[in-house]
Write an enzyme that holds these catalytic residues in place. Sequence first.
Site, PDB file in Angstrom:
ATOM      1  N   ASP A 176      10.437  34.925 -15.906  1.00 48.86           N
ATOM      2  CA  ASP A 176      10.589  35.441 -14.539  1.00 48.86           C
ATOM      3  C   ASP A 176       9.617  34.747 -13.578  1.00 48.86           C
ATOM      4  O   ASP A 176       8.778  33.939 -13.987  1.00 48.86           O
ATOM      5  CB  ASP A 176      10.367  36.968 -14.573  1.00 48.86           C
ATOM      6  CG  ASP A 176      11.212  37.691 -13.534  1.00 48.86           C
ATOM      7  OD1 ASP A 176      11.613  37.062 -12.551  1.00 48.86           O
ATOM      8  OD2 ASP A 176      11.455  38.906 -13.715  1.00 48.86           O
ATOM      9  N   GLU A 209      14.213  32.518 -11.660  1.00 47.49           N
ATOM     10  CA  GLU A 209      13.411  32.233 -10.483  1.00 47.49           C
ATOM     11  C   GLU A 209      13.996  32.890  -9.234  1.00 47.49           C
ATOM     12  O   GLU A 209      13.320  32.985  -8.211  1.00 47.49           O
ATOM     13  CB  GLU A 209      13.294  30.693 -10.356  1.00 47.49           C
ATOM     14  CG  GLU A 209      12.523  30.167  -9.181  1.00 47.49           C
ATOM     15  CD  GLU A 209      13.380  30.029  -7.943  1.00 47.49           C
ATOM     16  OE1 GLU A 209      12.810  29.949  -6.855  1.00 47.49           O
ATOM     17  OE2 GLU A 209      14.632  30.031  -8.061  1.00 47.49           O
ATOM     18  N   GLY A 211      16.546  31.858  -7.393  1.00 51.13           N
ATOM     19  CA  GLY A 211      17.362  30.977  -6.564  1.00 51.13           C
ATOM     20  C   GLY A 211      16.664  30.350  -5.367  1.00 51.13           C
ATOM     21  O   GLY A 211      17.194  29.424  -4.756  1.00 51.13           O
ATOM     22  N   ASP A 232      18.188  40.046  -7.636  1.00 52.50           N
ATOM     23  CA  ASP A 232      18.790  40.933  -8.648  1.00 52.50           C
ATOM     24  C   ASP A 232      20.115  41.571  -8.236  1.00 52.50           C
ATOM     25  O   ASP A 232      20.317  41.948  -7.083  1.00 52.50           O
ATOM     26  CB  ASP A 232      17.820  42.068  -8.978  1.00 52.50           C
ATOM     27  CG  ASP A 232      16.581  41.564  -9.684  1.00 52.50           C
ATOM     28  OD1 ASP A 232      16.381  40.336  -9.742  1.00 52.50           O
ATOM     29  OD2 ASP A 232      15.805  42.401 -10.175  1.00 52.50           O
TER      30      ASP A 232
HETATM   31  C1  GLA Z   1      12.997  40.698 -11.900  1.00 49.13           C
HETATM   32  C2  GLA Z   1      14.232  40.099 -12.590  1.00 49.13           C
HETATM   33  C3  GLA Z   1      15.026  41.215 -13.261  1.00 49.13           C
HETATM   34  C4  GLA Z   1      14.143  41.942 -14.266  1.00 49.13           C
HETATM   35  C5  GLA Z   1      12.883  42.466 -13.568  1.00 49.13           C
HETATM   36  C6  GLA Z   1      11.888  43.035 -14.554  1.00 49.13           C
HETATM   37  O1  GLA Z   1      13.362  41.520 -10.842  1.00 49.13           O
HETATM   38  O2  GLA Z   1      15.021  39.402 -11.689  1.00 49.13           O
HETATM   39  O3  GLA Z   1      16.175  40.693 -13.908  1.00 49.13           O
HETATM   40  O4  GLA Z   1      13.783  41.057 -15.291  1.00 49.13           O
HETATM   41  O5  GLA Z   1      12.229  41.446 -12.837  1.00 49.13           O
HETATM   42  O6  GLA Z   1      10.707  43.429 -13.962  1.00 49.13           O
END
Ligand code: GLA
Length: 422
Positions: A176, A209, A211, A232
Amino acid sequence: MPHSMSVGEGSSCQKSKLSWVVGMRPQIWVPMVVVLSLSSAMFAQNEPVSAGLALTPPMGFNTWNKFECSVSDELLRGMADAMVKSGMKDAGYQYIVIDDCWQVSRDAKGNIVADPQRFPFGIKPLVDYVHSLGLKFGIYSDAGSKTCQGRPGGFGHEFQDGLQYAAWGVDYLKYDWCNAENQDARATYALIRKALDASGRPIVLSVCEGGKAKPWLWGKEVGGNLWRTTNDIGDKWNDKVKWPDGSCCALNVMDILDAQVGLESYAGPGHWNDPDMLEVGNGGMTATEYRSHFSLWATLAAPLMAGNDLRNMTLETRDILTNKEVIAVDQDPLGREGRRVWKNGDLEIWVKQLQGGSCAAVLLNRGASERNITLKWEQIGYAKHLPARVRDLWAHKGLGSFTGEFSATVTPHAVVMVTVRP
Ligand code: GLA
């Protein structure tokens, strides 16, 4: 008579070369053989251990969309069992991925420590259990010093963590991008790929990342196998989705779909655009909308990571996630991502080229009233007079042979998904 070499002479010549080596004293030829084998091993090392991974989009389950930080050994074992019992493993799902919150600290030597309450046996026995079912195991970390949920991240520990993951038998890492704003994304992901490869274990690298740094432009080059193209996903068709803390907003399925337009040429075997994990079965959309979500993700050659509770699925949810005809489109070995070939207001057509000259098409109605959509052969690069068999992948039936075009009535928020085979 001019000398012409016969087959017999050729083979005897080879024999004499061999006897030249064998005839040598072992003190000379044994070290020669050792040096030759070592140098060929060195050449073989030019190919990273991760070469050839994810030749089709990865399929599996990830804890985040449904469980967020409520992860545990018991939950993960339950999901692995359910993946087998529900028929998902047979349908092609493979990875059981634990997302954020499994980690609590680092020990005095800097080793990452799993939450001892939630993972009382540690990570290795859990991974062994998942492997014993014929499945693979994925884990989560972050490029910064802390993950998005404030757990210890990977920054400065990349090689140490790579070795640890390999020792546990990890097959997949989602990496992440929280608390990493001052780092260079491309260099950071190149570093973690190097660290994973140095462990000697082939590990799929999921670049998460979001995008902003356009990972589709460099993800393949740095050894990423998939990369998130957006922020997300939320469990909604086209409504705003608040973040868990009440602030605005995660993306809905239609937002994410729109963000994929133009990225299709960056995907291919071993390196995929990732429009984020599935929400199918999580309750925020209708079955029709989940069918559309799944069909569109398959057409995008997206990684299919289920994000629902596999232990308590309705039959409807299970049937969506295990539709083998739709999954075959996602997993088609040609590895082409589908693209939007037509849009008129709420009506769209998405087409994915398949191996062998046929293609899959999704006729999508984003609007609130029933509409008719016509797929024209020229939209898929076929000549007008070409007859082609059309098969409905949700009705599981052949619809007959059509020439020039195919039309269907599409209900609100639904798709008609077909293959067209000349
Ligand atoms: C980010 C990612 C998610 C998830 C959360 C976990 O938001 O994009 O898919 O992994 O972190 O904290």
